[in-house]
Write a protein that holds these residues in place. Structure first.
Motif, mmCIF file in Angstrom:
data_model
loop_
_atom_site.group_PDB
_atom_site.id
_atom_site.type_symbol
_atom_site.label_atom_id
_atom_site.label_comp_id
_atom_site.label_asym_id
_atom_site.label_seq_id
_atom_site.Cartn_x
_atom_site.Cartn_y
_atom_site.Cartn_z
ATOM 1 N N SER A 303 0.834 -1.201 0.000
ATOM 2 C CA SER A 303 0.000 0.000 0.000
ATOM 3 C C SER A 303 0.868 1.250 0.000
ATOM 4 N N PRO A 304 0.360 2.370 -0.544
ATOM 5 C CA PRO A 304 1.153 3.597 -0.603
ATOM 6 C C PRO A 304 1.569 4.057 0.789
ATOM 7 N N GLY A 305 2.757 4.518 0.929
ATOM 8 C CA GLY A 305 3.229 5.059 2.201
ATOM 9 C C GLY A 305 3.423 4.014 3.281
ATOM 10 N N GLN A 306 3.453 2.731 2.912
ATOM 11 C CA GLN A 306 3.635 1.673 3.907
ATOM 12 C C GLN A 306 4.896 0.861 3.608
ATOM 13 N N THR A 307 5.192 -0.060 4.526
ATOM 14 C CA THR A 307 6.393 -0.872 4.365
ATOM 15 C C THR A 307 6.028 -2.346 4.321
ATOM 16 N N LEU A 308 6.458 -3.006 3.246
ATOM 17 C CA LEU A 308 6.328 -4.454 3.163
ATOM 18 C C LEU A 308 7.711 -5.050 3.393
ATOM 19 N N ALA A 309 7.837 -5.863 4.430
ATOM 20 C CA ALA A 309 9.125 -6.509 4.686
ATOM 21 C C ALA A 309 9.123 -7.887 4.039
ATOM 22 N N VAL A 310 10.132 -8.153 3.205
ATOM 23 C CA VAL A 310 10.298 -9.483 2.628
ATOM 24 C C VAL A 310 11.447 -10.146 3.376
ATOM 25 N N VAL A 311 11.141 -11.204 4.138
ATOM 26 C CA VAL A 311 12.183 -11.838 4.948
ATOM 27 C C VAL A 311 12.434 -13.263 4.481
ATOM 28 N N ALA A 471 6.434 4.394 -0.304
ATOM 29 C CA ALA A 471 6.298 3.005 0.158
ATOM 30 C C ALA A 471 7.676 2.336 0.107
ATOM 31 N N TYR A 472 7.945 1.403 1.047
ATOM 32 C CA TYR A 472 9.205 0.665 1.032
ATOM 33 C C TYR A 472 8.940 -0.819 0.832
ATOM 34 N N LEU A 473 9.682 -1.417 -0.080
ATOM 35 C CA LEU A 473 9.745 -2.867 -0.109
ATOM 36 C C LEU A 473 11.067 -3.199 0.555
ATOM 37 N N PHE A 474 11.015 -3.741 1.761
ATOM 38 C CA PHE A 474 12.190 -3.846 2.601
ATOM 39 C C PHE A 474 12.661 -5.291 2.656
ATOM 40 N N ILE A 475 13.762 -5.556 1.960
ATOM 41 C CA ILE A 475 14.285 -6.929 1.919
ATOM 42 C C ILE A 475 15.301 -7.105 3.041
ATOM 43 N N THR A 476 15.123 -8.114 3.866
ATOM 44 C CA THR A 476 16.058 -8.293 4.974
ATOM 45 C C THR A 476 16.027 -9.729 5.485
ATOM 46 N N ILE A 489 4.205 -8.219 6.123
ATOM 47 C CA ILE A 489 5.384 -9.080 6.032
ATOM 48 C C ILE A 489 5.120 -10.222 5.058
ATOM 49 N N ALA A 490 6.107 -10.520 4.231
ATOM 50 C CA ALA A 490 6.063 -11.739 3.435
ATOM 51 C C ALA A 490 7.271 -12.580 3.832
ATOM 52 N N GLY A 495 11.955 -19.828 -2.583
ATOM 53 C CA GLY A 495 11.324 -19.229 -3.748
ATOM 54 C C GLY A 495 9.817 -19.079 -3.673
ATOM 55 N N ARG A 496 9.235 -19.444 -2.536
ATOM 56 C CA ARG A 496 7.785 -19.302 -2.380
ATOM 57 C C ARG A 496 7.476 -18.364 -1.221
ATOM 58 N N VAL A 497 6.282 -17.727 -1.280
ATOM 59 C CA VAL A 497 5.845 -16.947 -0.134
ATOM 60 C C VAL A 497 5.207 -17.922 0.850
ATOM 61 N N GLN A 498 5.868 -18.072 1.987
ATOM 62 C CA GLN A 498 5.452 -19.074 2.961
ATOM 63 C C GLN A 498 4.317 -18.543 3.832
ATOM 64 N N ARG A 499 4.388 -17.259 4.126
ATOM 65 C CA ARG A 499 3.413 -16.665 5.031
ATOM 66 C C ARG A 499 3.348 -15.202 4.676
ATOM 67 N N TYR A 500 2.129 -14.634 4.586
ATOM 68 C CA TYR A 500 2.000 -13.267 4.123
ATOM 69 C C TYR A 500 0.799 -12.625 4.785
ATOM 70 N N GLY A 501 0.933 -11.377 5.224
ATOM 71 C CA GLY A 501 -0.196 -10.673 5.822
ATOM 72 C C GLY A 501 0.308 -9.426 6.519
ATOM 73 N N THR A 502 -0.552 -8.788 7.305
ATOM 74 C CA THR A 502 -0.098 -7.631 8.068
ATOM 75 C C THR A 502 0.866 -8.128 9.135
ATOM 76 N N LYS A 503 1.611 -7.191 9.697
ATOM 77 C CA LYS A 503 2.635 -7.592 10.658
ATOM 78 C C LYS A 503 2.032 -8.376 11.824
ATOM 79 N N SER A 504 0.901 -7.866 12.361
ATOM 80 C CA SER A 504 0.333 -8.548 13.517
ATOM 81 C C SER A 504 -0.162 -9.942 13.149
ATOM 82 N N GLU A 505 -0.707 -10.087 11.941
ATOM 83 C CA GLU A 505 -1.149 -11.425 11.519
ATOM 84 C C GLU A 505 0.033 -12.385 11.425
ATOM 85 N N VAL A 506 1.081 -11.935 10.759
ATOM 86 C CA VAL A 506 2.202 -12.837 10.511
ATOM 87 C C VAL A 506 2.918 -13.203 11.813
ATOM 88 N N LEU A 507 2.992 -12.242 12.747
ATOM 89 C CA LEU A 507 3.752 -12.493 13.966
ATOM 90 C C LEU A 507 2.905 -13.082 15.089
#
Lengths: 544, 318
Positions: A303-311, A471-476, A489-490, A495-507
């Motif tokens: 989403s605009p102005g948000q951060t998606l972390a790809v871990v 917006a940030y796509l944050f790879i870490t 968080i994804a 090579g697959r997305v194992q788990r994806y959702g908002t931070k609170s959902e994923v954690l």
């Protein structure tokens, strides 16, 4: 004191520096340090880069890396001052009484020789064992360190085993001659988080079983808390604080230690997803000339102005995803929608508008800047290219950007070589911002930085996100970073997305096995954490 | 198939193609030169009619393509044709000349290669100290002097003044090995001095490059002395670049000895080629050209293969 194995008094270390634009001159990098290591005990040396911890560690072997010189004080090993010893006596000490484990086993093993030959070399050279006894001992150590096929792994060449395995082989190399002291220099820093804890456990057990003393050097307080009896905090060549592990972790006295202990104190309120600015749908990709897909059906929204972390760990495909989004690697299948437009798969055919609105910041700020351009030229380039700014107008904008990244006026005329690591990364951020992008891909932007500096960069990025609505796509691979800044968080695995959702959902539990392994592997600043984690694991780490 | 076999086969294939291209180039070059074998035989006395007759007789009036493939076919079956000047088969003469050249090159290589490697190792061990500077100075001086100059200097001192060695390096089968070696001692010394610098400096540079690696630090921290570190840990990783330079210099010892052979009147390939060029004996020039090209290509293939074998990643794939 006769009980000390290693007794360092007033150690001073100097080096010759070659600053750009100045004459080479000598500086002092360690200003008189005292400490002891008793037999069978582990002392953790902790500090940021430049604190002098590796230099001090190597001083225990009377070794100065590069132009480093041991200028003063005494380093007593088993009652002899190694700084006053002859070259011959120092060689008798190295590899026999004191041994060394480096950060990068991959670089520290000779690629042209089999592992076994290198592991037993010191033990045989110093006459501690004959060849066959040394080989037997090496195999025992391989087994103790949890290496697969311990009887035959020594016949392999370094490139034939994984990074985590090689790091254990390096530990076997250090333990093989039955030394009194081992210097561990960041032995797990270069490893993936899930591999790190296996190696850490192996090292800890090996130290306990062999009764060897150790100097454990790291910048990660949570790691050192797991293995040391005592901790010494270093800063800029001076001791800040010394105490038992419990004292340092739970009751730090000095402000600097407190800052280290409480690092990652970023407050960030999670935002809910809205209409996405970037939509990645069913991306499948492979590298040219290979037969396997490295990304399988990857879909994420940002989403605009948000951060998606790809871990994920190395090899999980997270950087490949960035290459696909930027058009450097056209995907085999799938679409990318950006700001309402479908992006063409390959970068050269994209419009200048697409290029401008999608910027990138890299892990190594060093190599991402032209060393022969000034900061002003580096930041000014996108201003000319995208907006045609010139002269006073351009200078004004450069100044605004420098203010935004909290660097002063004088920085405009400096060259990258004159900046610190954190400052370099800030310039890269300014260069990305200069294009007024809607999305910035941040590829491991803090992993090469010290914790406190990395914290500053993350805070800056969050601040800029509020102002510029980018917006940030944050790879870490660092989950602490993810917790600090992500909105969604994804988790990627093979090579697959194992788990994806908002931070609170994923954690929030329940977790799938891989996410559980990844989350639980992040070292915590708690005594006994390592044993708890290993005991409660559901899945073997991938690096084994 | 093992990846190494594949790589070696690849190199051999490329080498054959290269040799074919070289033969075409050499043939083409002798074609575009003014005059031909008929002109060379008849010389100044040639009339257009006698030239045309001789060309028809020798088949020179046929298209260049036909003659090229005929010549190529001959070479592949071991027939290099007949020399114009003495009407003898080229193959026999090349065989004896080549064995002389190889004899000279072999002894020059036996001395210069180990000497260059050892000097290179010593230069690394005492980097930027006086042994390094002396070695570098002497080898650079010897490569900077033209080889005929070195040759005449050596003749002047060792043949004319001291009578240690002959200035004419003529050898034949009736001499014992020792006599032969004595005869070629001066040309061998010249060749050694000429090729030493290049190999020694590459050895020094390649090992110094490896000395920056982290595994050299590991070796030092095991307590090995500096020479053991260089020999056991640095040298094995510097083999590939060193072998490449060694092979180029070995090739030079075979194909680049023209000047030295002429100065010492040594009956080798270089002399043979120079004679043929002077007498415009085109078939001999062609044969020598192809043989020199083959020597270069073969030695470079050997260098490539050794580099491949020296790489443990290729020798022992994952």
């Amino acid at each position: 004191m006769t009980t000390s194995l290693l007794e360092v008094r007033g150690l001073k270390i100097g080096a010759t520096v070659y600053p750009p634009g100045e004459k080479p001159h000598d500086i002092e990098i360690v200003h008189g340090v005292d400490f002891d290591v008793e037999p069978g005990k582990v002392l953790g040396l902790i500090g940021e880069s430049g604190a002098g911890k590796s230099t001090i560690g190597l001083a225990a072997m009377a070794y100065g890396r590069g132009g480093v010189e041991l200028t003063g004080g005494s380093v007593m090993v088993n009652g002899r001052d190694v700084l006053q010893s002859s070259t011959r006596d120092v060689r008798r000490l190295r590899g026999a009484e004191v041994t060394y484990v480096s950060q990068s086993a991959a670089a520290s093993f000779n690629p042209a020789k089999q592992i076994m030959e290198q592991v037993i070399e010191a033990a045989v050279l110093h006459g501690k064992f004959n060849k066959s006894d040394a080989e037997q001992r090496a195999c025992d150590l391989f087994a103790k360190l949890g290496l697969p096929d311990p009887d035959n792994i020594g016949n392999r060449y370094p490139h034939q085993v994984s990074g985590g395995q090689l790091q254990r082989c390096m530990t076997a190399l250090a333990l093989c001659p039955e030394p009194d002291l081992v210097v561990f220099d960041e032995p797990t820093t270069a490893l993936d988080v899930t591999t790190q804890i296996d190696v850490l456990k192996a090292i800890k057990d090996a130290i306990r079983d062999t009764g060897v003393a150790a100097l454990y050097i790291t910048h990660d307080l949570a790691v050192v808390a797991q293995v040391s009896d005592h901790i010494m905090v270093l800063r800029m060549g001076e001791m800040v604080e010394y105490g038992t592990t419990d004292e340092i972790i739970n009751h730090p006295k000095e402000d600097y230690t407190k800052a280290l202990v409480s690092v990652r104190s970023i407050e960030h309120e999670e935002k809910q997803p809205t209409e996405p600015v970037l939509r990645v749908e069913n991306i499948t990709a492979r590298y040219k000339g290979t037969k396997f897909d490295v990304l399988h059906n990857v879909s994420v929204d940002l989403s605009p102005g948000q951060t998606l972390a790809v871990v994920g760990e190395s090899g999980s495909g997270k950087s490949t995803l960035a290459r696909v989004i930027t058009g450097l690697l056209p995907p085999r299948d799938g679409t990318i929608t950006f700001a309402g437009r479908t992006l063409t798969p390959d970068q050269p055919s994209r419009s200048i508008e697409d290029l401008r609105e999608l910027q990138m910041i890299y892990q190594m700020a060093d190599t991402a800047m032209n060393p022969r351009q000034t900061v002003g030229t580096i930041i000014g380039r996108p201003l000319e290219f995208y907006f045609g700014l010139k002269g006073a107008e351009k200078q004004k904008r450069i100044q605004e950007l420098l203010d935004e990244i909290e660097l002063g006026k004088g920085f405009q005329d400096r060259y990258p070589a004159e900046l610190s690591g954190g400052q370099k990364q800030r310039v890269c951020i300014a260069r990305a911002l200069a294009a007024k992008p809607k999305l910035i891909i941040c590829d491991e932007v803090t992993s090469a930085l010290d914790p406190l500096v990395a914290d500053g960069i993350l805070k800056l990025l969050l601040e800029l996100q509020k102002i510029e609505d980018v917006a940030y796509l944050f790879i870490t691979h660092d989950l602490a970073t993810v917790r600090a800044i992500a909105d969604s968080i994804a988790v990627m695995y093979q090579g697959r997305v194992q788990r994806y959702g908002t931070k609170s959902e994923v954690l929030t539990p329940p977790f799938d096995d891989y996410t559980d392994l990844l989350l639980s592997s992040v070292p915590e600043m708690k005594l006994g954490w390592l044993e708890d984690v290993i005991a409660n694991r559901k899945m073997e780490s991938a690096g084994n | 198939m093992h990846p190494i076999l594949k790589l070696v086969a690849e190199r051999l294939g490329i080498g054959l193609l290269l040799l074919l291209a070289a033969s075409a180039l050499i043939f083409g070059l002798t074609e575009v030169l003014p005059g031909d074998a008929a002109q060379a035989i008849l010389g100044q006395a040639a009339t257009p009619e006698s030239l045309a007759n001789l060309r028809t007789e020798m088949g020179l009036d046929r298209p260049a393509f036909t003659r090229y493939f005929e010549w190529l076919g001959g070479i592949m079956t071991g027939d290099m044709g007949v020399a114009l000047t003495n009407k003898l088969p080229i193959g026999d003469q090349v065989a004896s000349r080549m064995s002389n050249t190889l004899f000279l090159a072999f002894w020059a290589a036996i001395i210069s290669v180990p000497l260059a490697l050892v000097l290179g190792l010593i230069a690394v061990r005492y980097q930027n100290r006086w042994p390094d500077k002396i070695i570098s100075g002497i080898t650079l001086a010897s490569i900077s002097l033209p080889e005929f100059m070195i040759a005449y200097l050596l003749i002047f001192f060792f043949a004319v003044q001291l009578f240690w060695a002959p200035s004419f390096a003529s050898i034949n089968d009736s001499m014992t090995l020792l006599e032969q070696l004595h005869a070629i001692s001066l040309p061998v010394a010249v060749l050694t001095l000429v090729v030493l610098a290049h190999m020694m400096r590459m050895t020094r540079a390649a090992i110094l490059n490896v000395m920056q690696s982290a595994y050299i630090e590991t070796a030092e921290l095991k307590g090995l002395n500096t020479f053991a570190v260089i020999r056991k840990h640095a040298f094995p990783n510097a083999i590939a670049p060193i072998v490449n330079v060694v092979m180029i210099n070995l090739a030079y010892l075979v194909v680049g000895v023209v000047v030295v052979e002429v100065v010492f009147a040594y009956p080798g390939m270089g002399q043979y080629l120079v004679d043929a060029v002077v007498k415009r004996d085109v078939p001999v020039v062609l044969a020598c050209g192809v043989i020199f090209a083959a020597v270069y290509i073969i030695l470079n293939i050997v260098a490539d293969v050794v580099s491949i074998l020296a790489n443990p990643r290729l020798r022992h794939p994952k």
